[in-house]
Design an enzyme around this catalytic site. Sequence first.
Site, PDB file in Angstrom:
ATOM      1  N   GLU A  12      20.839  -1.936  27.635  1.00  0.00           N
ATOM      2  CA  GLU A  12      20.765  -0.559  27.159  1.00  0.00           C
ATOM      3  C   GLU A  12      20.622   0.399  28.343  1.00  0.00           C
ATOM      4  OE1 GLU A  12      16.931   0.975  25.763  1.00  0.00           O
ATOM      5  OE2 GLU A  12      16.411  -1.106  25.290  1.00  0.00           O
ATOM      6  N   CYS A  31      16.828  -3.126  22.729  1.00  0.00           N
ATOM      7  CA  CYS A  31      16.446  -4.435  23.287  1.00  0.00           C
ATOM      8  C   CYS A  31      17.165  -5.605  22.629  1.00  0.00           C
ATOM      9  CB  CYS A  31      14.934  -4.612  23.166  1.00  0.00           C
ATOM     10  SG  CYS A  31      14.019  -3.240  23.864  1.00  0.00           S
ATOM     11  N   SER A  78       8.176   3.293  16.005  1.00  0.00           N
ATOM     12  CA  SER A  78       8.826   2.099  16.577  1.00  0.00           C
ATOM     13  C   SER A  78       8.032   0.835  16.252  1.00  0.00           C
ATOM     14  CB  SER A  78       9.037   2.249  18.093  1.00  0.00           C
ATOM     15  OG  SER A  78       7.816   2.142  18.794  1.00  0.00           O
ATOM     16  N   HIS A 112      10.287 -10.576  20.896  1.00  0.00           N
ATOM     17  CA  HIS A 112      10.531  -9.444  21.788  1.00  0.00           C
ATOM     18  C   HIS A 112       9.170  -8.810  22.059  1.00  0.00           C
ATOM     19  CE1 HIS A 112      11.671  -5.754  23.537  1.00  0.00           C
ATOM     20  NE2 HIS A 112      11.275  -5.035  22.507  1.00  0.00           N
ATOM     21  N   SER A 117      15.333  -1.333  18.898  1.00  0.00           N
ATOM     22  CA  SER A 117      15.145  -0.101  18.134  1.00  0.00           C
ATOM     23  C   SER A 117      16.482   0.462  17.673  1.00  0.00           C
ATOM     24  CB  SER A 117      14.447   0.946  19.007  1.00  0.00           C
ATOM     25  OG  SER A 117      13.134   0.542  19.274  1.00  0.00           O
TER      26      SER A 117
HETATM   27  N1  ACO Z   1     -10.142  -0.231  25.923  1.00  0.00           N
HETATM   28  C1  ACO Z   1      -9.527  -1.105  25.092  1.00  0.00           C
HETATM   29  N2  ACO Z   1      -8.574  -0.732  24.198  1.00  0.00           N
HETATM   30  C2  ACO Z   1      -8.204   0.572  24.162  1.00  0.00           C
HETATM   31  C3  ACO Z   1      -8.820   1.535  24.996  1.00  0.00           C
HETATM   32  C4  ACO Z   1      -9.820   1.075  25.913  1.00  0.00           C
HETATM   33  N3  ACO Z   1     -10.418   1.915  26.744  1.00  0.00           N
HETATM   34  N4  ACO Z   1      -8.258   2.725  24.735  1.00  0.00           N
HETATM   35  C5  ACO Z   1      -7.318   2.520  23.771  1.00  0.00           C
HETATM   36  N5  ACO Z   1      -7.310   1.222  23.412  1.00  0.00           N
HETATM   37  C6  ACO Z   1      -6.434   0.559  22.472  1.00  0.00           C
HETATM   38  C7  ACO Z   1      -6.195   1.317  21.187  1.00  0.00           C
HETATM   39  O1  ACO Z   1      -7.219   1.084  20.255  1.00  0.00           O
HETATM   40  C8  ACO Z   1      -4.849   0.716  20.765  1.00  0.00           C
HETATM   41  O2  ACO Z   1      -5.029  -0.566  20.218  1.00  0.00           O
HETATM   42  P1  ACO Z   1      -4.916  -0.827  18.651  1.00  0.00           P
HETATM   43  O3  ACO Z   1      -3.588  -0.270  18.218  1.00  0.00           O
HETATM   44  O4  ACO Z   1      -4.983  -2.291  18.534  1.00  0.00           O
HETATM   45  O5  ACO Z   1      -6.058  -0.092  18.066  1.00  0.00           O
HETATM   46  C9  ACO Z   1      -4.140   0.476  22.086  1.00  0.00           C
HETATM   47  O6  ACO Z   1      -5.157   0.490  23.076  1.00  0.00           O
HETATM   48  C10 ACO Z   1      -3.121   1.554  22.432  1.00  0.00           C
HETATM   49  O7  ACO Z   1      -3.757   2.789  22.312  1.00  0.00           O
HETATM   50  P2  ACO Z   1      -3.056   3.966  21.503  1.00  0.00           P
HETATM   51  O8  ACO Z   1      -3.952   5.139  21.485  1.00  0.00           O
HETATM   52  O9  ACO Z   1      -2.514   3.459  20.201  1.00  0.00           O
HETATM   53  O10 ACO Z   1      -1.860   4.215  22.531  1.00  0.00           O
HETATM   54  P3  ACO Z   1      -0.830   5.371  22.567  1.00  0.00           P
HETATM   55  O11 ACO Z   1      -0.551   5.890  21.206  1.00  0.00           O
HETATM   56  O12 ACO Z   1      -1.274   6.323  23.601  1.00  0.00           O
HETATM   57  O13 ACO Z   1       0.477   4.571  23.085  1.00  0.00           O
HETATM   58  C11 ACO Z   1       2.333   3.207  22.352  1.00  0.00           C
HETATM   59  C12 ACO Z   1       0.840   3.267  22.637  1.00  0.00           C
HETATM   60  C13 ACO Z   1       2.674   4.021  21.103  1.00  0.00           C
HETATM   61  C14 ACO Z   1       2.725   1.762  22.113  1.00  0.00           C
HETATM   62  C15 ACO Z   1       3.106   3.759  23.582  1.00  0.00           C
HETATM   63  O14 ACO Z   1       2.781   3.020  24.712  1.00  0.00           O
HETATM   64  C16 ACO Z   1       4.603   3.767  23.382  1.00  0.00           C
HETATM   65  O15 ACO Z   1       5.170   4.680  22.791  1.00  0.00           O
HETATM   66  N6  ACO Z   1       5.334   2.743  23.954  1.00  0.00           N
HETATM   67  C17 ACO Z   1       6.770   2.652  23.860  1.00  0.00           C
HETATM   68  C18 ACO Z   1       7.256   2.266  22.483  1.00  0.00           C
HETATM   69  C19 ACO Z   1       7.145   0.780  22.178  1.00  0.00           C
HETATM   70  O16 ACO Z   1       6.954  -0.027  23.049  1.00  0.00           O
HETATM   71  N7  ACO Z   1       7.347   0.428  20.873  1.00  0.00           N
HETATM   72  C20 ACO Z   1       7.329  -0.940  20.445  1.00  0.00           C
HETATM   73  C21 ACO Z   1       8.583  -1.419  19.748  1.00  0.00           C
HETATM   74  S1  ACO Z   1      10.081  -0.686  20.301  1.00  0.00           S
HETATM   75  C22 ACO Z   1      10.407  -1.206  21.955  1.00  0.00           C
HETATM   76  O17 ACO Z   1      10.429  -2.350  22.279  1.00  0.00           O
HETATM   77  C23 ACO Z   1      10.644  -0.175  22.950  1.00  0.00           C
END
Ligand code: ACO
Length: 461
Positions: free
Chosen positions: A85, A119, A211, A251, A364
């Site tokens: 991609e 992916c 996602s 994945h 995605s």
């Molecule tokens: N200590 C331990 N854990 C923590 C802490 C900390 N200090 N702070 C946050 N966390 C945890 C949260 O509780 C959460 O875990 P949980 O969901 O099990 O509760 C995790 O860390 C992530 O924190 P979020 O606040 O949910 O993170 P954020 O919303 O800022 O971003 C996300 C996460 C959405 C995955 C982002 O990184 C993203 O957009 N990534 C790209 C998209 C992606 O990978 N999608 C997956 C499928 S599609 C693909 O493959 C691209």
Amino acid sequence: MSWPENVGICAIEVLFPSQYVDQTELEQFDGASAGKYTIGLGQAKMGFCSDREDVNSLCLTVVSRLMERHHIKPTEIGRLEVGTETIVDKSKSVKSVLMQLFADSGNTDIEGIDTTNACYGGTAALFNSVNWIESSSWDGRYALAVCADIAVYAKGAARPTGGAGAIAMLVGPNAPLVLERGLRATHMEHAYDFYKPDLSSEYPTVDGKLSIQCYLSALDTCYQLYRKKLEKRNPKAADLGLENFDAILFHTPFCKLVQKSVARLCFNDYLLTNKEKRASKYVGLERFDNSTLESTYFDRDVEKAFMTQFNNVFESKTKKSLLLANQVGNMYTPSVYSGLASLLVNVNSAELLGKRIGVFSYGSGLAASMYSIAVTQDAKAFEKFVQKLNYVLPALNSREKVAPETFSELMEVREKNNHAAPYTPTGSISALFPGTYYLKNVDELHRRTYERTPTISNGVH
Ligand code: ACO
């Protein structure tokens, strides 16, 4: 020529960047709370490429290495598919760039081209390769399925879920890893969860939460369909659920999502078990009797209960496949195949003989498949196949750690010069692994030229 039997993966080559950023240091640098990337997302290190590498160079490197390591002649390849991609020349495929590696041999008779859907492209490349060998078009030669991506996100929440890498798989009959016939389940639908509408940027537009929901719902659908296909073949499989798999690969956008996905599959098994049997098999989970898949994507109660109760399933069937995902990050198309490589280097090969490995591939947009791989019973052949991966762990441990400040600057260089022409990259060449193709120059017509770092004596890196 007889009908080819046991078509699958005859050799696999893995490539990851020689430089990484530490996720604990990145948390501090980004001002994120301590543990968010490492514990919350489950990531330890993130591999990245400077402006010296692009998707073409990654593919040139991984294909050359596979052919050198396994002594495959260019004339032995009859099909080459690329899943990616990371789009560089838009109308011009990465596959056409790879034809440079075949030029001296005179072999231009190579079918296959690029496939793109986030992916998922690597799985499409693998399926196309297997399908060709099983078809009337097959001419007796090998196919090569190649997947590579540079996964980079704009500054913000998604950046720590980046990564980069490439995988090449040699596909042929009588393979040590056989794709099981008739056991593929696919789910595709239209969703704007992650896409790249800005063609001038490497960064995606991403709705992180959506996602994750798309990923989990595609997982549910593929698993239920896979189970139906398996049960049609073997009615006893119904009672076994996940026990039908000795290992399950996913994945991996980030490792924590995979841990949740294993729990999610256990939840699927629970819902597919009739209520009488549930009482004995799922003690303590009665409160979820009326739960549904659709209402529980972000249900912490369900997630936690199934993660805790079935942690042993994650530990025994999946954890070992997360090594590269944890140490390099999301490679996009190669991600799930880096899971396969991790499993192979992390588990004693005798333990895998004759076993079934489940694979879940997600891209995605969206495209997803679940299928299974049967490991050969031939101990000698399998041992030989796995031994060829003995470079993976030393290479992983010999990478150079780069400070988050430097990583961030290098990202800015990529960002600023993406599609610049003419352009001469400035990233370090000496930092690259031996035998790595790198971008030498982009001329005023955007034509790219590559050179290669010296290989180690016998071409085995
Ligand atoms: N200590 C331990 N854990 C923590 C802490 C900390 N200090 N702070 C946050 N966390 C945890 C949260 O509780 C959460 O875990 P949980 O969901 O099990 O509760 C995790 O860390 C992530 O924190 P979020 O606040 O949910 O993170 P954020 O919303 O800022 O971003 C996300 C996460 C959405 C995955 C982002 O990184 C993203 O957009 N990534 C790209 C998209 C992606 O990978 N999608 C997956 C499928 S599609 C693909 O493959 C691209």
